[in-house]
Design a protein around this motif. Structure first.
Motif, PDB file in Angstrom:
ATOM      1  N   PHE A  34      47.971  27.686  40.300  1.00 23.86           N
ATOM      2  CA  PHE A  34      46.695  28.254  40.714  1.00 23.86           C
ATOM      3  C   PHE A  34      45.897  27.192  41.461  1.00 23.86           C
ATOM      4  CE2 PHE A  34      47.829  31.117  37.307  1.00 23.86           C
ATOM      5  CZ  PHE A  34      47.362  32.346  37.758  1.00 23.86           C
ATOM      6  N   GLU A  38      42.646  30.620  45.265  1.00 25.93           N
ATOM      7  CA  GLU A  38      43.113  31.780  44.509  1.00 25.93           C
ATOM      8  C   GLU A  38      42.032  32.261  43.538  1.00 25.93           C
ATOM      9  OE1 GLU A  38      47.203  33.236  42.322  1.00 25.93           O
ATOM     10  OE2 GLU A  38      46.971  31.139  42.898  1.00 25.93           O
ATOM     11  N   ILE A  39      41.349  31.316  42.889  1.00 25.30           N
ATOM     12  CA  ILE A  39      40.263  31.670  41.977  1.00 25.30           C
ATOM     13  C   ILE A  39      39.107  32.291  42.765  1.00 25.30           C
ATOM     14  CG2 ILE A  39      38.599  30.776  40.289  1.00 25.30           C
ATOM     15  CD1 ILE A  39      41.602  30.732  39.382  1.00 25.30           C
ATOM     16  N   ASP A  41      39.282  33.918  45.544  1.00 25.82           N
ATOM     17  CA  ASP A  41      39.668  35.265  45.962  1.00 25.82           C
ATOM     18  C   ASP A  41      39.504  36.284  44.835  1.00 25.82           C
ATOM     19  OD1 ASP A  41      40.186  34.490  48.560  1.00 25.82           O
ATOM     20  OD2 ASP A  41      42.360  34.336  48.276  1.00 25.82           O
ATOM     21  N   LEU A  42      39.612  35.846  43.589  1.00 28.27           N
ATOM     22  CA  LEU A  42      39.424  36.752  42.451  1.00 28.27           C
ATOM     23  C   LEU A  42      37.958  37.160  42.276  1.00 28.27           C
ATOM     24  CD1 LEU A  42      41.768  35.098  39.796  1.00 28.27           C
ATOM     25  CD2 LEU A  42      42.129  37.300  40.950  1.00 28.27           C
ATOM     26  N   ILE A  43      37.030  36.256  42.610  1.00 26.98           N
ATOM     27  CA  ILE A  43      35.613  36.513  42.327  1.00 26.98           C
ATOM     28  C   ILE A  43      34.761  36.801  43.555  1.00 26.98           C
ATOM     29  CG2 ILE A  43      35.680  35.217  40.171  1.00 26.98           C
ATOM     30  CD1 ILE A  43      34.248  32.896  41.631  1.00 26.98           C
ATOM     31  N   LYS A  99      35.717  39.033  34.978  1.00 25.36           N
ATOM     32  CA  LYS A  99      36.723  39.180  36.033  1.00 25.36           C
ATOM     33  C   LYS A  99      37.840  38.152  35.861  1.00 25.36           C
ATOM     34  CE  LYS A  99      38.516  40.545  39.970  1.00 25.36           C
ATOM     35  NZ  LYS A  99      39.106  41.851  40.182  1.00 25.36           N
ATOM     36  N   LEU A 100      37.476  36.909  35.600  1.00 26.85           N
ATOM     37  CA  LEU A 100      38.483  35.863  35.438  1.00 26.85           C
ATOM     38  C   LEU A 100      39.288  36.043  34.151  1.00 26.85           C
ATOM     39  CD1 LEU A 100      36.540  32.763  36.782  1.00 26.85           C
ATOM     40  CD2 LEU A 100      38.402  34.030  37.904  1.00 26.85           C
ATOM     41  N   ARG A 102      39.999  38.759  32.688  1.00 28.99           N
ATOM     42  CA  ARG A 102      40.905  39.900  32.879  1.00 28.99           C
ATOM     43  C   ARG A 102      42.022  39.596  33.875  1.00 28.99           C
ATOM     44  NH1 ARG A 102      36.743  45.061  33.324  1.00 28.99           N
ATOM     45  NH2 ARG A 102      35.962  44.943  31.177  1.00 28.99           N
ATOM     46  N   SER A 103      41.814  38.633  34.761  1.00 32.25           N
ATOM     47  CA  SER A 103      42.757  38.371  35.851  1.00 32.25           C
ATOM     48  C   SER A 103      43.697  37.198  35.612  1.00 32.25           C
ATOM     49  CB  SER A 103      41.993  38.111  37.157  1.00 32.25           C
ATOM     50  OG  SER A 103      41.148  39.187  37.471  1.00 32.25           O
ATOM     51  N   LEU A 104      43.233  36.197  34.878  1.00 33.05           N
ATOM     52  CA  LEU A 104      44.021  34.976  34.689  1.00 33.05           C
ATOM     53  C   LEU A 104      44.852  35.054  33.414  1.00 33.05           C
ATOM     54  CD1 LEU A 104      41.324  32.288  35.576  1.00 33.05           C
ATOM     55  CD2 LEU A 104      43.291  32.975  36.974  1.00 33.05           C
TER      56      LEU A 104
END
Length: 156
Positions: A34, A38-39, A41-43, A99-100, A102-104
């Motif tokens: 990671f 990439e982080i 783009d998640l948020i 969000k993080l 749930r995604s990571l």
């Protein structure tokens, strides 16, 4: 719902270009740690609770305010409210955190804090966001969870 918008005319910034995916990133046989982008783009597309804009467009989240250590399983996000007395700061921080989480992968310790010196109640908000029990209790509140889900869902 909100009755009065605090920052009626926020500054709006251009979005950065989409990330170009490399062949190595698509290859399941190549280790792909990671990284900050990439982080980000998640948020970046989390919706602001007051405006029909994303946190990226308001510069609330920026790639240069992200620290990640894939080897140490840690992600640290600083976010910058648009005004020093933003009453939505805790909600925005919760949205980023959820969000993080749930995604990571669960191996990551996620820390979300206000960028130092950018909010009048910085310490109080950071304390709330760091308290796992408070975060869990907030997410048990049906209305609050609904608002967070609206913030982190993609707009169509």
């Amino acid at each position: 719902m909100l009755t009065e918008i605090e920052n009626i005319n926020p500054n709006v910034y251009d979005k950065i270009k989409e990330r170009q995916i490399t062949a190595n990133e698509e290859d399941e046989n190549v280790a792909d740690p990671f990284d900050k982008r990439e982080i980000f783009d998640l948020i970046r597309n989390i919706n602001d609770p007051e405006h029909p804009l994303t946190l990226e467009e308001l510069h609330v989240v920026q790639e240069n305010l992200i620290r990640i250590s894939d080897g140490q399983n840690s992600v640290h996000i600083n976010f910058t409210p648009t005004i020093p007395h933003c009453s939505m700061a805790t909600l925005i921080g919760l949205s980023i955190r959820v969000k993080l989480l749930r995604s990571l992968p669960t191996r990551f310790k996620v820390t979300v804090e206000i960028t130092p010196g950018t909010h009048a109640s910085e310490q109080a908000v950071n304390k709330q966001l760091a308290d796992k029990e408070r975060v869990a209790a907030a997410l048990e509140n049906k209305h609050l969870a609904e608002v967070i889900n609206q913030c982190i869902s993609a707009r169509g």
